[in-house]
Design a protein around this motif. Structure first.
Motif, PDB file in Angstrom:
ATOM      1  N   PHE A   1      85.180  14.436  -2.079  1.00 44.21           N
ATOM      2  CA  PHE A   1      84.791  15.043  -0.809  1.00 44.21           C
ATOM      3  C   PHE A   1      83.427  14.570  -0.304  1.00 44.21           C
ATOM      4  CE2 PHE A   1      87.679  18.447  -2.527  1.00 44.21           C
ATOM      5  CZ  PHE A   1      88.714  18.190  -1.631  1.00 44.21           C
ATOM      6  N   LEU A   2      82.824  13.608  -0.993  1.00 45.26           N
ATOM      7  CA  LEU A   2      81.531  13.080  -0.564  1.00 45.26           C
ATOM      8  C   LEU A   2      81.647  11.743   0.154  1.00 45.26           C
ATOM      9  CD1 LEU A   2      79.378  13.923  -3.728  1.00 45.26           C
ATOM     10  CD2 LEU A   2      79.588  15.235  -1.602  1.00 45.26           C
TER      11      LEU A   2
ATOM     12  N   GLU B   1      84.607  19.394  11.666  1.00 48.21           N
ATOM     13  CA  GLU B   1      84.595  20.508  10.711  1.00 48.21           C
ATOM     14  C   GLU B   1      85.887  21.315  10.745  1.00 48.21           C
ATOM     15  OE1 GLU B   1      81.100  22.909  11.076  1.00 48.21           O
ATOM     16  OE2 GLU B   1      79.936  21.534   9.817  1.00 48.21           O
TER      17      GLU B   1
ATOM     18  N   LYS C   1      88.227  19.313   8.744  1.00 50.01           N
ATOM     19  CA  LYS C   1      87.754  19.292   7.357  1.00 50.01           C
ATOM     20  C   LYS C   1      88.140  20.584   6.634  1.00 50.01           C
ATOM     21  CE  LYS C   1      83.614  17.665   6.874  1.00 50.01           C
ATOM     22  NZ  LYS C   1      82.126  17.571   6.813  1.00 50.01           N
TER      23      LYS C   1
ATOM     24  N   GLU D   1      81.675  23.071   0.128  1.00 48.23           N
ATOM     25  CA  GLU D   1      81.923  22.595   1.489  1.00 48.23           C
ATOM     26  C   GLU D   1      82.414  23.736   2.377  1.00 48.23           C
ATOM     27  OE1 GLU D   1      81.527  19.663   2.942  1.00 48.23           O
ATOM     28  OE2 GLU D   1      80.821  18.523   1.214  1.00 48.23           O
TER      29      GLU D   1
ATOM     30  N   PRO E   1      82.244   8.957   2.962  1.00 45.78           N
ATOM     31  CA  PRO E   1      81.971   9.026   4.411  1.00 45.78           C
ATOM     32  C   PRO E   1      83.201   9.376   5.248  1.00 45.78           C
ATOM     33  CG  PRO E   1      80.884   7.127   3.442  1.00 45.78           C
ATOM     34  CD  PRO E   1      81.748   7.702   2.371  1.00 45.78           C
ATOM     35  N   ARG E   2      84.366   8.878   4.851  1.00 49.40           N
ATOM     36  CA  ARG E   2      85.578   9.151   5.626  1.00 49.40           C
ATOM     37  C   ARG E   2      85.835  10.646   5.755  1.00 49.40           C
ATOM     38  NH1 ARG E   2      90.821   6.704   3.639  1.00 49.40           N
ATOM     39  NH2 ARG E   2      89.813   6.787   1.613  1.00 49.40           N
ATOM     40  N   PHE E   3      85.488  11.391   4.705  1.00 46.25           N
ATOM     41  CA  PHE E   3      85.673  12.834   4.755  1.00 46.25           C
ATOM     42  C   PHE E   3      84.531  13.512   5.504  1.00 46.25           C
ATOM     43  CE2 PHE E   3      84.969  17.091   2.971  1.00 46.25           C
ATOM     44  CZ  PHE E   3      86.187  17.679   3.269  1.00 46.25           C
ATOM     45  N   GLN E   4      83.320  13.092   5.236  1.00 38.86           N
ATOM     46  CA  GLN E   4      82.163  13.738   5.845  1.00 38.86           C
ATOM     47  C   GLN E   4      82.118  13.564   7.361  1.00 38.86           C
ATOM     48  OE1 GLN E   4      80.060  15.779   4.383  1.00 38.86           O
ATOM     49  NE2 GLN E   4      81.114  15.552   2.414  1.00 38.86           N
ATOM     50  N   LEU E   5      82.725  12.503   7.882  1.00 41.10           N
ATOM     51  CA  LEU E   5      82.702  12.240   9.322  1.00 41.10           C
ATOM     52  C   LEU E   5      83.802  12.983  10.085  1.00 41.10           C
ATOM     53  CD1 LEU E   5      81.951   8.404   9.277  1.00 41.10           C
ATOM     54  CD2 LEU E   5      80.376  10.266   9.869  1.00 41.10           C
TER      55      LEU E   5
END
Length: 338
Positions: A94-95, A104, A107, A155, A97-101
Motif C-alpha cells: 500500500f506504499l 481517496e 483508495k 491508511e 506510488p500507484r496506490f498513493q496517487l
C-alpha cells in the motif's frame, strides 16, 4: 440433558425437524412438526416457523465473510482489482506510488476490499491450523497478510469513512421457490414417442429462479422420472437421481475458486441396440467457470470429470474414464434461465 436422545434420519427426522420439536416443548400448541409427513427440507421448516403467528418478531441479515469480500471486489474497477491482486500476492504493497496517487474515495474501496479478503483468508488458515500444521508457505502468507492488514488500518484511519457502501439484503431462503417440483412432458426419442412425469422432492436446479438460493448452484436429490412409451404401451423408470449437485464459482482477478459437480443416478440406456436397458452412473469432476455481462448475465463452465458406469446388460459390465462436462448458462431475466 443427560439421557435425552433423538432418532435421526437424513431425509425425515433430521436436525431441522428436531429444532421444530424443541420449539414445541416450550409451546406445545404450535404443532410445527405436524406439517411434515415425508421428506423434511430445512428451508421448509423455516417457512413453517415464519407462518406461525407471533413466533418470529425480528429478522437480521448477517452476510458471510465470503459474500462481503465478493461484494466489495465487484465495486472495484478493473485496474484497481489488478493492483489489489498484486498487493495480495506479494508483488506490491500500500506504499507504492500507484496506490498513493489514487483518489481517496477509490483508495478506501480498495482497502476495505483487502480487509474482507484478509479476514476471509485468515479464517481459512486458522481453521486449517487447528486441524493440521500450516506449511511454511502458508505461514509466510499469513504473516504477510497480517502486516498488510496493519498498513490498511493506518491508511483507513487517515482517510476516514467516505463511502456508505452496504451489502444489499438478498431475498431470504424462505422467500424462494418451493423446494419440490412436479413436471409433465412429452417427446420423441430415437425409438419411440413418450410422455413423462417427473417429481423432484428437493431443492433447486440451475435453471430455476435463484431468488433465495445460492447463485449458480444446483442440488437435486431423489429426483424420479417415469416415461410411458405410447406405441409399446410400457411404463418405465427412465431415471432416478440419488444426488445431482453442481457449484459454479466464476473466476475473478482475486478469487480462484474451483467449480465442481457430483452426480449419482440410475438411468435408462440410450443406445439403440438396448433401448430399455438400465445402468448406474457416478460422475465427479472439477473445473473452471467464467462469467460475463454481454446481455444481462452469462456463465460459462467446463469441468473435467471421472465417470463410471455399471451396465449388467453389456459385455463390458463396468466402464471407467474421463469426460468433459460444460455449457453456458444464460440469464436474460431474473426469472428466465436458459
Amino acid at each position: 440433558g443427560e439421557g435425552v436422545f433423538f432418532d435421526y434420519f437424513f431425509f425425515s427426522e433430521n436436525c431441522s425437524y428436531h429444532l421444530l420439536s424443541i420449539l414445541e416443548v416450550g409451546k406445545p400448541e404450535l404443532n410445527l412438526t405436524d406439517a411434515f409427513w415425508s421428506t423434511v427440507n430445512p428451508v421448509d421448516t423455516v417457512r413453517t416457523v415464519m407462518a406461525s403467528p407471533n413466533l418470529v418478531t425480528d429478522i437480521k441479515y448477517r452476510p458471510s465473510t465470503y459474500h462481503e469480500m465478493k461484494f466489495r471486489e465487484e465495486l472495484l474497477e478493473a485496474s484497481e482489482r489488478e493492483l489489489l491482486k498484486e498487493v495480495i500476492f506479494a508483488k506490491a504493497d500500500f506504499l507504492v506510488p500507484r496506490f498513493q496517487l489514487i483518489a481517496e474515495s477509490r483508495k478506501e474501496k480498495m482497502l476495505r476490499s483487502f480487509m474482507d479478503y484478509y479476514f476471509y483468508r485468515k479464517i481459512k488458515l486458522d481453521k486449517k491450523r487447528i486441524e493440521e500444521e500450516l506449511t511454511e508457505e502458508e505461514r509466510k502468507e499469513l504473516d504477510r497478510l497480517t502486516e498488510l492488514h496493519k498498513m490498511a488500518l493506518k491508511e483507513l484511519s487517515a482517510i476516514g469513512q467516505l463511502s456508505g457502501d452496504e451489502i444489499p439484503i438478498p431475498p431470504r431462503p424462505d422467500e424462494g421457490h418451493d423446494s419440490s417440483k412436479l413436471a409433465l412432458a412429452s417427446g420423441i426419442s430415437s425409438r419411440s414417442h413418450y410422455s413423462s412425469f417427473t417429481i423432484r422432492p428437493t431443492f433447486h436446479d440451475l435453471v430455476a429462479n435463484e431468488s433465495g438460493y445460492l447463485k449458480n448452484s444446483q442440488i437435486e436429490m431423489l429426483t424420479t422420472e417415469l416415461r410411458y412409451y405410447l406405441p409399446e404401451q410400457k411404463l418405465k423408470l427412465h431415471e432416478f437421481k440419488l444426488v445431482d449437485a453442481i457449484s459454479l464459482s466464476p473466476l475473478t482477478q482475486i478469487q480462484k475458486n474451483v467449480s465442481w459437480r457430483l452426480k449419482f443416478n440410475w438411468g435408462t440406456e440410450t443406445d439403440p441396440e438396448c433401448f430399455y436397458c438400465n445402468h448406474i452412473n457416478f460422475n465427479y469432476g472439477n473445473g473452471l467457470t467464467l462469467s460475463s455481462k454481454l446481455l444481462r448475465e452469462e456463465t460459462y463452465f467446463l469441468l473435467l470429470e471421472i465417470t463410471s458406469q455399471v451396465n449388467w446388460t453389456r459385455s463390458e459390465i463396468f466402464l471407467l474414464g474421463p469426460c468433459l462436462f460444460g455449457g453456458c448458462l444464460l440469464k436474460p431475466h431474473e426469472r428466465l434461465h436458459i
